[in-house]
Structures are given as C-alpha cells and as structure tokens.
Design a protein around this motif. Sequence first.
Motif, short mmCIF file in Angstrom:
data_model
loop_
_atom_site.label_atom_id
_atom_site.label_comp_id
_atom_site.label_asym_id
_atom_site.label_seq_id
_atom_site.Cartn_x
_atom_site.Cartn_y
_atom_site.Cartn_z
N GLU A 198 -8.71 7.37 -3.51
CA GLU A 198 -9.30 7.99 -2.32
C GLU A 198 -8.22 8.66 -1.48
O GLU A 198 -8.41 9.76 -0.97
CB GLU A 198 -10.03 6.94 -1.49
N ILE A 199 -7.09 7.98 -1.34
CA ILE A 199 -5.98 8.56 -0.58
C ILE A 199 -5.48 9.83 -1.26
O ILE A 199 -5.22 10.84 -0.61
CB ILE A 199 -4.83 7.54 -0.43
N LEU A 200 -5.39 9.78 -2.56
CA LEU A 200 -4.90 10.93 -3.33
C LEU A 200 -5.84 12.12 -3.21
O LEU A 200 -5.40 13.25 -3.02
CB LEU A 200 -4.73 10.55 -4.80
N MET A 201 -7.14 11.89 -3.30
CA MET A 201 -8.10 12.99 -3.30
C MET A 201 -8.42 13.50 -1.90
O MET A 201 -9.03 14.54 -1.75
CB MET A 201 -9.39 12.56 -4.00
N ARG A 202 -7.99 12.78 -0.88
CA ARG A 202 -8.21 13.23 0.49
C ARG A 202 -7.36 14.46 0.75
O ARG A 202 -6.20 14.52 0.39
CB ARG A 202 -7.84 12.12 1.47
N SER A 203 -7.95 15.43 1.40
CA SER A 203 -7.24 16.67 1.69
C SER A 203 -6.18 16.43 2.75
O SER A 203 -6.33 15.59 3.62
CB SER A 203 -8.20 17.74 2.20
N GLY A 204 -5.13 17.21 2.67
CA GLY A 204 -4.08 17.14 3.68
C GLY A 204 -4.51 17.83 4.95
O GLY A 204 -5.56 18.46 5.04
N MET A 228 0.84 -1.19 0.00
CA MET A 228 0.00 0.00 0.00
C MET A 228 0.88 1.25 0.00
O MET A 228 1.88 1.31 0.69
CB MET A 228 -0.90 -0.05 1.25
N VAL A 229 0.49 2.21 -0.76
CA VAL A 229 1.24 3.45 -0.89
C VAL A 229 0.68 4.48 0.09
O VAL A 229 -0.51 4.49 0.38
CB VAL A 229 1.19 3.96 -2.35
N ASP A 230 1.55 5.32 0.62
CA ASP A 230 1.06 6.31 1.57
C ASP A 230 0.84 7.66 0.87
O ASP A 230 1.24 7.87 -0.27
CB ASP A 230 2.02 6.46 2.77
N LYS A 231 0.19 8.54 1.58
CA LYS A 231 -0.22 9.84 1.05
C LYS A 231 0.98 10.67 0.59
O LYS A 231 0.94 11.30 -0.46
CB LYS A 231 -1.02 10.58 2.13
N GLN A 232 2.05 10.64 1.36
CA GLN A 232 3.22 11.46 1.04
C GLN A 232 3.86 11.04 -0.28
O GLN A 232 4.24 11.88 -1.09
CB GLN A 232 4.24 11.38 2.19
N GLU A 233 3.96 9.74 -0.51
CA GLU A 233 4.53 9.25 -1.77
C GLU A 233 3.67 9.69 -2.95
O GLU A 233 4.19 10.10 -3.99
CB GLU A 233 4.63 7.73 -1.75
N LEU A 234 2.36 9.57 -2.79
CA LEU A 234 1.46 10.00 -3.86
C LEU A 234 1.59 11.49 -4.13
O LEU A 234 1.63 11.93 -5.29
CB LEU A 234 0.01 9.67 -3.49
N GLU A 235 1.64 12.28 -3.07
CA GLU A 235 1.77 13.73 -3.23
C GLU A 235 3.07 14.08 -3.96
O GLU A 235 3.08 14.95 -4.83
CB GLU A 235 1.74 14.42 -1.86
N ASN A 236 4.15 13.43 -3.59
CA ASN A 236 5.43 13.69 -4.25
C ASN A 236 5.39 13.30 -5.73
O ASN A 236 5.94 13.99 -6.58
CB ASN A 236 6.56 12.95 -3.54
N ALA A 237 4.75 12.18 -6.02
CA ALA A 237 4.64 11.73 -7.40
C ALA A 237 3.80 12.71 -8.23
O ALA A 237 4.14 13.03 -9.37
CB ALA A 237 4.05 10.33 -7.45
N VAL A 238 2.72 13.18 -7.65
CA VAL A 238 1.86 14.14 -8.35
C VAL A 238 2.59 15.47 -8.53
O VAL A 238 2.49 16.11 -9.57
CB VAL A 238 0.52 14.32 -7.61
N ALA A 239 3.35 15.86 -7.53
CA ALA A 239 4.12 17.11 -7.63
C ALA A 239 5.18 17.01 -8.73
O ALA A 239 5.49 18.01 -9.39
CB ALA A 239 4.77 17.44 -6.30
N SER A 240 5.69 15.82 -8.95
CA SER A 240 6.70 15.64 -10.00
C SER A 240 6.10 15.80 -11.40
O SER A 240 6.84 15.99 -12.37
CB SER A 240 7.37 14.28 -9.87
N LEU A 241 4.80 15.76 -11.50
CA LEU A 241 4.13 15.93 -12.80
C LEU A 241 3.97 17.40 -13.19
O LEU A 241 3.49 17.70 -14.28
CB LEU A 241 2.74 15.29 -12.76
N LYS A 242 4.36 18.31 -12.33
CA LYS A 242 4.09 19.73 -12.54
C LYS A 242 4.61 20.24 -13.89
O LYS A 242 3.89 20.92 -14.62
CB LYS A 242 4.70 20.54 -11.40
N ASN A 243 5.84 19.90 -14.23
CA ASN A 243 6.41 20.39 -15.49
C ASN A 243 5.69 19.80 -16.70
O ASN A 243 5.47 20.50 -17.70
CB ASN A 243 7.91 20.08 -15.56
#
Length: 175
Positions: free
Chosen positions: A132-138, A1-16
Amino acid sequence: MVDKQELENAVASLKNDVKKAENHTILKIDRKLKAFKRTLKQMPGHEKTKRKMLKFAEEKNALKNIYKNPEKRRKIVKISTQDLIKVMASPKSTLEEKAIAKLLYQNDFLKQSIEKMKESLKLKEDDAEWLEILMRSGKKVQKQQSISEVENETDDEEEKYLSSPEKSNHISNSF
C-alpha cells in the motif's frame, strides 16, 4: 516498518534490471511475431494465427519503455508478489498486467533482484502494508492529479453553461 522513500529508492534501483528484462522479452516476442508472419505467408486465411499475432503485438507495445515509468516499476514489484501464471491466464487482468507478468515469468534475474530488494528492506510477502505504501502516489503526483481534476471541473462547468437552454436562448435572442 519501512518508509516510502526507502521503497522508492529500492524500486528505482531496479531500473537497469527491468530494462534488461524488457529488452529480453521484447526480443522473444519479436521472434514469435516473425514466426507468425511466416505461418501467415503459408496459410493466409488462418484466423487463429492472426489473433495470436495481434495479442503478441499488443503485449510488445505494452512492454515498450516500461523501465522509464516509475509507476510501472512499482506495478512490477506488486505483481511479483502474485502468482504469475494466474495473472497471465486471468480474463480480469489488463493487458499491461499480463505483459508485466510475462516479463517476470520469463526473466528469473528480475525476480531475483526483486527478492534481494525485499530481503534488504526486510519485507514480508504476506504483509500488505508495504504494498500500500509503495502504490500510494507521491506528493508531486497527487498535486498534479488535483490540478487536472480542477481543470476537468472547470471544463465541465463551461460545457454545462454553454449547453444550458438559458444560454442558448440568450445567444439566439441577441441576433
């Protein structure tokens, strides 16, 4: 299972990639808008062209600076799991969802980078738990939302107090 922080970092890497896709899509929309303007000069009363032009202008506004907002980047990842053509054609989809679907539909490199992200985190398409983890607010967002809710409640209480008949009678009797 992946945690929220890893998902957030992966999504942030998509910025460019999102920024590049946004610029590419906005350029395409601008070309369409210019073509619609030329058509309107030739046929000034053409309502269908006016409606299309308005729709494209709204999509352009919805796409502007989408890469800066982390919430919208999360939406991009979420919509990438759906059928893009159905999202664009659905009357239930919001303007923002349609614009994001168009962004994904027109830019294969963005879809590929999202797929790479999913592969690196070993995420499955049919697993709704990571979405669900990804869309959950921090915590920070939840705290801001709770503060704004408290402010709204106090504003509502003030309005009720000021609009109540006892208060208005008290005010009118004092003069």
